[in-house]
Design a protein around this motif. Structure first.
Motif, mmCIF file in Angstrom:
data_model
loop_
_atom_site.group_PDB
_atom_site.id
_atom_site.type_symbol
_atom_site.label_atom_id
_atom_site.label_comp_id
_atom_site.label_asym_id
_atom_site.label_seq_id
_atom_site.Cartn_x
_atom_site.Cartn_y
_atom_site.Cartn_z
ATOM 1 N N LEU A 60 8.389 -6.107 -1.397
ATOM 2 C CA LEU A 60 7.941 -5.065 -2.315
ATOM 3 C C LEU A 60 7.762 -3.721 -1.613
ATOM 4 C CD1 LEU A 60 5.242 -7.132 -4.261
ATOM 5 C CD2 LEU A 60 7.440 -6.359 -5.166
ATOM 6 N N ALA A 61 7.356 -3.765 -0.348
ATOM 7 C CA ALA A 61 6.989 -2.533 0.346
ATOM 8 C C ALA A 61 8.172 -1.763 0.900
ATOM 9 C CB ALA A 61 6.028 -2.862 1.496
ATOM 10 N N LYS A 83 0.785 -12.771 -8.188
ATOM 11 C CA LYS A 83 1.257 -11.383 -8.288
ATOM 12 C C LYS A 83 0.162 -10.391 -7.943
ATOM 13 C CE LYS A 83 2.469 -11.780 -12.490
ATOM 14 N NZ LYS A 83 2.016 -13.175 -12.546
ATOM 15 N N SER A 84 -1.019 -10.590 -8.510
ATOM 16 C CA SER A 84 -2.099 -9.626 -8.266
ATOM 17 C C SER A 84 -2.500 -9.610 -6.792
ATOM 18 C CB SER A 84 -3.322 -9.956 -9.142
ATOM 19 O OG SER A 84 -3.008 -9.755 -10.506
ATOM 20 N N THR A 85 -2.489 -10.775 -6.159
ATOM 21 C CA THR A 85 -2.802 -10.827 -4.724
ATOM 22 C C THR A 85 -1.744 -10.068 -3.929
ATOM 23 O OG1 THR A 85 -3.862 -12.982 -5.016
ATOM 24 C CG2 THR A 85 -3.245 -12.360 -2.776
ATOM 25 N N GLU A 86 -0.476 -10.257 -4.271
ATOM 26 C CA GLU A 86 0.595 -9.538 -3.576
ATOM 27 C C GLU A 86 0.477 -8.034 -3.796
ATOM 28 O OE1 GLU A 86 2.638 -10.714 -1.391
ATOM 29 O OE2 GLU A 86 1.914 -12.751 -1.688
ATOM 30 N N ILE A 87 0.095 -7.629 -4.992
ATOM 31 C CA ILE A 87 -0.042 -6.198 -5.279
ATOM 32 C C ILE A 87 -1.201 -5.612 -4.481
ATOM 33 C CG2 ILE A 87 -0.734 -4.578 -7.100
ATOM 34 C CD1 ILE A 87 1.067 -6.174 -8.990
ATOM 35 N N GLN A 88 -2.284 -6.364 -4.332
ATOM 36 C CA GLN A 88 -3.394 -5.873 -3.499
ATOM 37 C C GLN A 88 -2.983 -5.779 -2.032
ATOM 38 O OE1 GLN A 88 -7.403 -7.472 -4.296
ATOM 39 N NE2 GLN A 88 -6.565 -8.359 -6.171
ATOM 40 N N ARG A 89 -2.204 -6.751 -1.558
ATOM 41 C CA ARG A 89 -1.683 -6.667 -0.190
ATOM 42 C C ARG A 89 -0.777 -5.437 -0.038
ATOM 43 N NH1 ARG A 89 -0.612 -12.644 -0.177
ATOM 44 N NH2 ARG A 89 -2.203 -13.607 1.112
ATOM 45 N N LEU A 90 0.047 -5.216 -1.041
ATOM 46 C CA LEU A 90 0.951 -4.074 -1.026
ATOM 47 C C LEU A 90 0.164 -2.765 -0.992
ATOM 48 C CD1 LEU A 90 3.854 -2.931 -1.341
ATOM 49 C CD2 LEU A 90 3.490 -3.056 -3.836
ATOM 50 N N ALA A 91 -0.894 -2.679 -1.799
ATOM 51 C CA ALA A 91 -1.708 -1.465 -1.826
ATOM 52 C C ALA A 91 -2.311 -1.178 -0.455
ATOM 53 C CB ALA A 91 -2.819 -1.610 -2.876
ATOM 54 N N ALA A 92 -2.820 -2.226 0.206
ATOM 55 C CA ALA A 92 -3.416 -2.037 1.538
ATOM 56 C C ALA A 92 -2.366 -1.581 2.538
ATOM 57 C CB ALA A 92 -4.069 -3.338 1.994
ATOM 58 N N ARG A 93 -1.182 -2.150 2.459
ATOM 59 C CA ARG A 93 -0.126 -1.791 3.413
ATOM 60 C C ARG A 93 0.341 -0.349 3.203
ATOM 61 N NH1 ARG A 93 5.191 -5.225 5.182
ATOM 62 N NH2 ARG A 93 6.589 -3.483 5.601
ATOM 63 N N ASP A 235 -0.615 -3.192 -12.722
ATOM 64 C CA ASP A 235 -0.659 -4.656 -12.744
ATOM 65 C C ASP A 235 -0.992 -5.178 -14.138
ATOM 66 O OD1 ASP A 235 -0.608 -7.243 -11.792
ATOM 67 O OD2 ASP A 235 -2.549 -7.146 -10.806
ATOM 68 N N SER A 236 -0.735 -6.458 -14.345
ATOM 69 C CA SER A 236 -1.123 -7.251 -15.531
ATOM 70 C C SER A 236 -0.318 -6.955 -16.787
ATOM 71 C CB SER A 236 -2.625 -7.097 -15.845
ATOM 72 O OG SER A 236 -3.412 -7.586 -14.786
ATOM 73 N N LEU A 237 0.671 -6.067 -16.733
ATOM 74 C CA LEU A 237 1.518 -5.873 -17.907
ATOM 75 C C LEU A 237 2.348 -7.119 -18.202
ATOM 76 C CD1 LEU A 237 2.696 -2.202 -17.324
ATOM 77 C CD2 LEU A 237 1.265 -3.012 -19.210
#
Length: 462
Positions: A60-61, A83-93, A235-237
């Motif tokens: 994703l990144a 998905k939400s966990t991956e998006i949070q990881r992506l946000a941190a990165r 997220d969540s759409l």
């Protein structure tokens, strides 16, 4: 009755030797609807073991990190696949100062939209603007409540009011600060919501241009703070699914946005949207990244031990080994976890949901016959959906070919419905393939003598 007295009032023999409070704690650790943050002790970094075909945070990144122009990504997967966990990881990165140093705007559609009704482009873009403005204000150290009254979102409301005087009457008497937040209430103010949609439908290009101009200004403000830009993660759409009566028009509204309306979703900043899984097969541009299941079997049906080991770790993060020994019996523990992994098809949410259901039992350890009964009961809902779908011959073809091919409107509608209801699971290795949920695969109506004989032989060999 005071809750502290509850354990002593439980009839003798109802619960195992494990204390009631401990059982209650484990039960709530296995809530299948609770998304986990990357730092949660229950979280397992699944992709370290390569059982989903890729390292999804990296996947994703990289496009966002490398591109010098704004990127628009679509991301999907079944509910509860991470998905939400991956998006949070992506946000941190992406926000890491040592890497991309972007100002990250995370929007959870579950909090700000009614996901059981049809969606419109105005819903998405108005919320993008509001939450981006809030994120920039927070980074600047400003007071969001007072600052919103004079910022981009307030200017959006002024434009709507100038374009259609009727909308101003709907909020007569509302002060400027509160009016600036009207868009936030799209979820709870259907009258205003409907009016905004009508205005935007008459002036779509003007509305989109306005939002883009305001986002460019917000990105300029973010760069003044030393950031390299802005990335919006919506997220969540993917939870847009309507009710049993409205799921089709709700899905069609999402298709209008993410397929026909895709040019409107391209923003002057980086953005990622999650979308319903059923839309993934309809999209050509932009392409959709689909988070797959944990691979417990390969496309030919052979066991994939690494996937089963990852699921065992996932189970042990929720329930410690001492408790697992008590719940399943030490001698049977390994086989029971394997049975759960194979029944789930590698679907994380199903594994956690089943653990919670097993903790509701009154007698431990759970023997093989009891586990088999509970697995069968858990699959009844899936089998009921298949019978109601009227698409059994087509689903039998999916099971045999491992491909999602539709040749008629009836098959396309069936595919949408069965994807949304987790009947069809998606996997990734060197190539992508699909399969039916294992609780459905054994239905005699889906039987294929040649492949079923092969699967039986593979199972015996395991």
């Amino acid at each position: 009755m005071h809750p502290n007295f509850l354990p002593s009032m439980v009839p003798s023999g109802t619960f195992p030797a494990m204390k009631f409070e401990r059982l209650q704690e484990l039960y709530n650790r296995c809530n299948p609807d609770e998304p986990l943050s990357p730092g949660d002790a229950r979280n397992v970094d699944i992709d370290v073991r390569g059982v989903r075909g890729a390292h999804w945070t990296n996947k994703l990144a990289r496009q966002i990190e490398l591109s010098r122009t704004p990127v628009c990504q679509l991301f999907t997967g079944l509910r509860g696949t991470g998905k939400s966990t991956e998006i949070q990881r992506l946000a941190a990165r992406l926000s890491d100062p040592e890497r991309r140093n972007l100002l990250t705007v995370l929007i959870d559609a579950d909090d700000v939209l009614d996901l059981t009704v049809e969606i419109d482009i105005s819903d998405v873009l108005a919320l993008v603007l509001l939450h981006t403005e809030r994120a920039v204000l927070a980074a600047e150290g400003g007071d969001a409540t007072s600052s919103l009254a004079g910022g981009p979102h307030r200017r959006l409301w002024a434009w709507l009011s100038r374009t259609d005087v009727e909308i101003g009457k709907l909020t007569a008497g509302v002060d400027a600060g509160a009016k600036a937040g009207v868009e936030l209430n799209l979820k709870t103010n259907p009258t205003v919501h409907h009016r905004v949609r009508e205005i935007v439908a008459r002036h779509p290009s003007t509305f989109v241009r306005f939002v883009h101009d305001e986002l460019r200004e917000l990105e300029w403000r973010a760069r003044k703070l030393g950031r390299s830009g802005i990335v919006i993660l919506f997220d969540s759409l993917e939870k847009l699914r309507g009710t049993s009566l409205t799921w089709k028009p709700v899905l069609e509204s999402a298709e209008r946005i993410f397929s026909t309306g895709a040019p409107y979703l391209q923003l002057p900043v980086h953005v990622l949207y999650t979308i319903p899984p059923a839309l993934a097969r309809r999209m050509v541009e932009p392409s959709v990244l689909f988070l797959p299941m944990i691979k417990v079997r390969d496309a030919e049906g052979r066991l994939h031990p690494e996937g089963i080991e990852v699921i065992a770790e996932l189970v042990k993060r929720r329930i410690d080994e001492a408790a697992l020994d008590e719940i399943f019996g030490q001698a049977a523990l390994r086989n029971h976890i394997r049975d759960i992994a194979l029944w789930s098809g590698g679907y994380p949410r199903e594994i956690i949901r089943l653990l919670q259901a097993l903790l509701e039992l009154e007698t431990f350890p759970v023997d093989g016959k009891t586990l088999e009964r509970e697995l069968h009961r858990a699959g009844n809902a899936y089998r009921g959906i298949v019978y109601d779908s009227g698409a059994i011959p087509w689903l039998a073809t999916v099971k045999r070919t491992k491909r999602l091919i539709t040749t008629s409107d009836q098959e396309r509608e069936a595919a949408d419905h069965l994807l949304q209801n987790n009947i069809i699971l998606r996997y990734l290795n060197d190539e992508e393939w699909v399969d039916v949920h294992p609780s459905v695969a054994g239905m005699r109506e889906l039987a294929d003598p040649s492949t079923d004989a092969r699967d039986a032989a593979l199972e015996q060999g395991a």
